[in-house]
Design a protein around this motif. Structure first.
Motif, PDB file in Angstrom:
ATOM      1  N   ILE A  25       0.863  -1.177   0.000  1.00 45.37           N
ATOM      2  CA  ILE A  25       0.000   0.000   0.000  1.00 45.37           C
ATOM      3  C   ILE A  25       0.898   1.224   0.000  1.00 45.37           C
ATOM      4  O   ILE A  25       1.975   1.217   0.604  1.00 45.37           O
ATOM      5  N   LEU A  52       0.959   5.429   0.858  1.00 44.30           N
ATOM      6  CA  LEU A  52       0.349   6.657   1.377  1.00 44.30           C
ATOM      7  C   LEU A  52       1.023   7.830   0.674  1.00 44.30           C
ATOM      8  O   LEU A  52       2.228   8.023   0.808  1.00 44.30           O
ATOM      9  N   GLY A  94      -2.457  10.249   8.108  1.00 43.47           N
ATOM     10  CA  GLY A  94      -1.835   8.961   7.857  1.00 43.47           C
ATOM     11  C   GLY A  94      -2.490   7.867   8.684  1.00 43.47           C
ATOM     12  O   GLY A  94      -2.730   6.753   8.194  1.00 43.47           O
ATOM     13  N   MET A 118      -4.834   5.063   6.912  1.00 43.81           N
ATOM     14  CA  MET A 118      -4.316   3.700   7.071  1.00 43.81           C
ATOM     15  C   MET A 118      -5.349   2.794   7.724  1.00 43.81           C
ATOM     16  O   MET A 118      -5.461   1.604   7.366  1.00 43.81           O
ATOM     17  N   GLU A 119      -6.099   3.297   8.682  1.00 37.41           N
ATOM     18  CA  GLU A 119      -7.158   2.496   9.311  1.00 37.41           C
ATOM     19  C   GLU A 119      -8.138   1.986   8.260  1.00 37.41           C
ATOM     20  O   GLU A 119      -8.502   0.801   8.251  1.00 37.41           O
ATOM     21  N   MET A 155      -7.623   1.762   4.986  1.00 35.20           N
ATOM     22  CA  MET A 155      -6.962   0.901   4.003  1.00 35.20           C
ATOM     23  C   MET A 155      -6.692  -0.498   4.566  1.00 35.20           C
ATOM     24  O   MET A 155      -6.742  -1.497   3.846  1.00 35.20           O
ATOM     25  N   LEU A 156      -6.420  -0.578   5.863  1.00 37.13           N
ATOM     26  CA  LEU A 156      -6.227  -1.881   6.495  1.00 37.13           C
ATOM     27  C   LEU A 156      -7.519  -2.687   6.481  1.00 37.13           C
ATOM     28  O   LEU A 156      -7.509  -3.900   6.241  1.00 37.13           O
ATOM     29  N   VAL A 169       3.861  -1.175   3.683  1.00 36.43           N
ATOM     30  CA  VAL A 169       3.358   0.168   3.379  1.00 36.43           C
ATOM     31  C   VAL A 169       4.536   1.080   3.067  1.00 36.43           C
ATOM     32  O   VAL A 169       5.534   1.082   3.803  1.00 36.43           O
ATOM     33  N   ALA A 220       5.098   4.993   2.929  1.00 43.10           N
ATOM     34  CA  ALA A 220       4.544   6.315   3.208  1.00 43.10           C
ATOM     35  C   ALA A 220       5.527   7.355   2.689  1.00 43.10           C
ATOM     36  O   ALA A 220       6.723   7.278   2.987  1.00 43.10           O
ATOM     37  N   ALA A 233       0.568   5.818  10.165  1.00 40.18           N
ATOM     38  CA  ALA A 233       0.234   4.460   9.712  1.00 40.18           C
ATOM     39  C   ALA A 233       0.665   3.427  10.758  1.00 40.18           C
ATOM     40  O   ALA A 233      -0.026   2.427  10.974  1.00 40.18           O
ATOM     41  N   VAL A 236      -1.501   0.371  12.361  1.00 37.68           N
ATOM     42  CA  VAL A 236      -1.072  -1.021  12.267  1.00 37.68           C
ATOM     43  C   VAL A 236      -0.952  -1.641  13.655  1.00 37.68           C
ATOM     44  O   VAL A 236      -1.377  -2.785  13.887  1.00 37.68           O
ATOM     45  N   ILE A 269       6.604  -1.127   7.470  1.00 36.56           N
ATOM     46  CA  ILE A 269       6.336   0.266   7.084  1.00 36.56           C
ATOM     47  C   ILE A 269       7.652   0.961   6.778  1.00 36.56           C
ATOM     48  O   ILE A 269       8.601   0.905   7.561  1.00 36.56           O
TER      49      ILE A 269
END
Length: 293
Positions: free
Chosen positions: A150, A152, A192, A196-197, A199-200, A209, A211, A220, A224, A233
């Motif tokens: 993913i 960001l 972020g 991210m919440e 997208m998870l 990820v 970023a 993020a 996570v 990340i």
């Protein structure tokens, strides 16, 4: 009375001369936002170099608002500064501000983010495309083939977001990674976290990820950690908070810029321009991948 008039006249001339000297010794730095550790460090680097070279440095915060940025440049043209260092809020929107400085015959140097239009004597930044590629390569080397990733993204319209994204996508293609999603979080830690919440929840099988800055990476990271998932990340910038998180083993890596050096080089370049010395159109600042030592 005649003697008094002569003294007053001399005083006026002295004040005028002093103001001129001050203007000659003054350069300015316009920062997209000082609500970001990266740009605070850049400012500090510029301030230290300005002190060493004997310049007065004015620093103005645009608060991520192009209209505020334009007002800042207008203010500086009135003050009569001799050079302007600018870290644009938006590479397109900054063009009007730069053209205003051009009309006032004030040399402009861009820092970290470039400008789409307007005359800029020099642009000082890391190679953002290379940095994005380094982040993607690190993820591929760590996770292995067909990694599910993913991204960001930073503020749409900035050269930094565009170039870091381009570099990362180069690495995604080269290493045959699976890009599950890519969304903006505007270089902001809170955004972020929130992005991210979501997208998870939509991509529960994500493995890594990228970023586009450390602030989003740290946001993020919180998302996570709250999810209990094991997700690699990688951030970008090499801020103090980002490097500290890497050293604690909770952030996989950060692509480290040198913001203090970018600021210092900005002042050095302005000094050369004001002395009539040649400067490079583009000045690259080295990057490195920071991992836990």
């Amino acid at each position: 009375m005649k003697k008094l008039a002569t003294l007053i006249s001399a005083a006026v001339v002295s004040v005028s001369f002093s103001a001129t000297v001050m203007a000659q010794d003054t350069i300015a730095m316009v920062v997209s936002t000082l609500n970001n550790p990266f740009f605070v460090t850049m400012k500090e680097g510029a301030e230290a170099k300005a002190k060493t070279l004997g310049y007065k440095l004015i620093v103005l915060d645009s608060q991520n608002d192009p209209s505020k940025e334009l007002a800042n440049i207008e203010d500086l043209t009135v003050r009569g500064v001799k050079a302007i260092l600018i870290n644009p809020t938006d590479s397109d929107a900054v063009s009007n501000a730069i053209r205003m400085a051009n009309r006032a015959n004030i040399p402009v140097i861009t820092l970290d983010r470039g400008a789409s239009r307007g005359k800029v004597v020099s642009h000082i930044a890391s190679d953002n495309v290379a940095g994005g590629e380094m982040a993607g390569q690190y993820i591929s080397d760590t996770i292995g083939a067909n990694a599910k990733v993913i991204q960001l993204e930073g503020i749409a319209g900035t050269s930094a977001a565009r170039e870091r994204g381009q570099g990362f996508m180069n690495a995604v293609g080269k290493n045959k990674m699976n890009l599950l999603a890519s969304q903006p979080a505007d270089f902001d830690r809170t955004k972020g976290l929130n992005v991210m919440e979501n997208m998870l929840a939509a991509n529960p099988d994500v493995q890594a990820v990228f970023a586009q800055n450390d602030e989003m990476a740290l946001g993020a990271l919180r998302a996570v950690q709250a999810s209990g998932k094991d997700v690699l990340i990688v951030g970008f910038d090499g801020t103090k908070d980002g490097i500290a998180a890497v050293n604690r083993g909770i952030l996989g890596a950060t692509i480290a810029q040198q913001p203090a050096l970018i600021g210092a080089l900005g002042v050095e370049t302005a000094d050369r321009v004001l002395k009539g010395l040649p400067v490079e159109k583009n000045i690259a600042v080295p990057l490195q991948v920071i991992t836990k030592s």
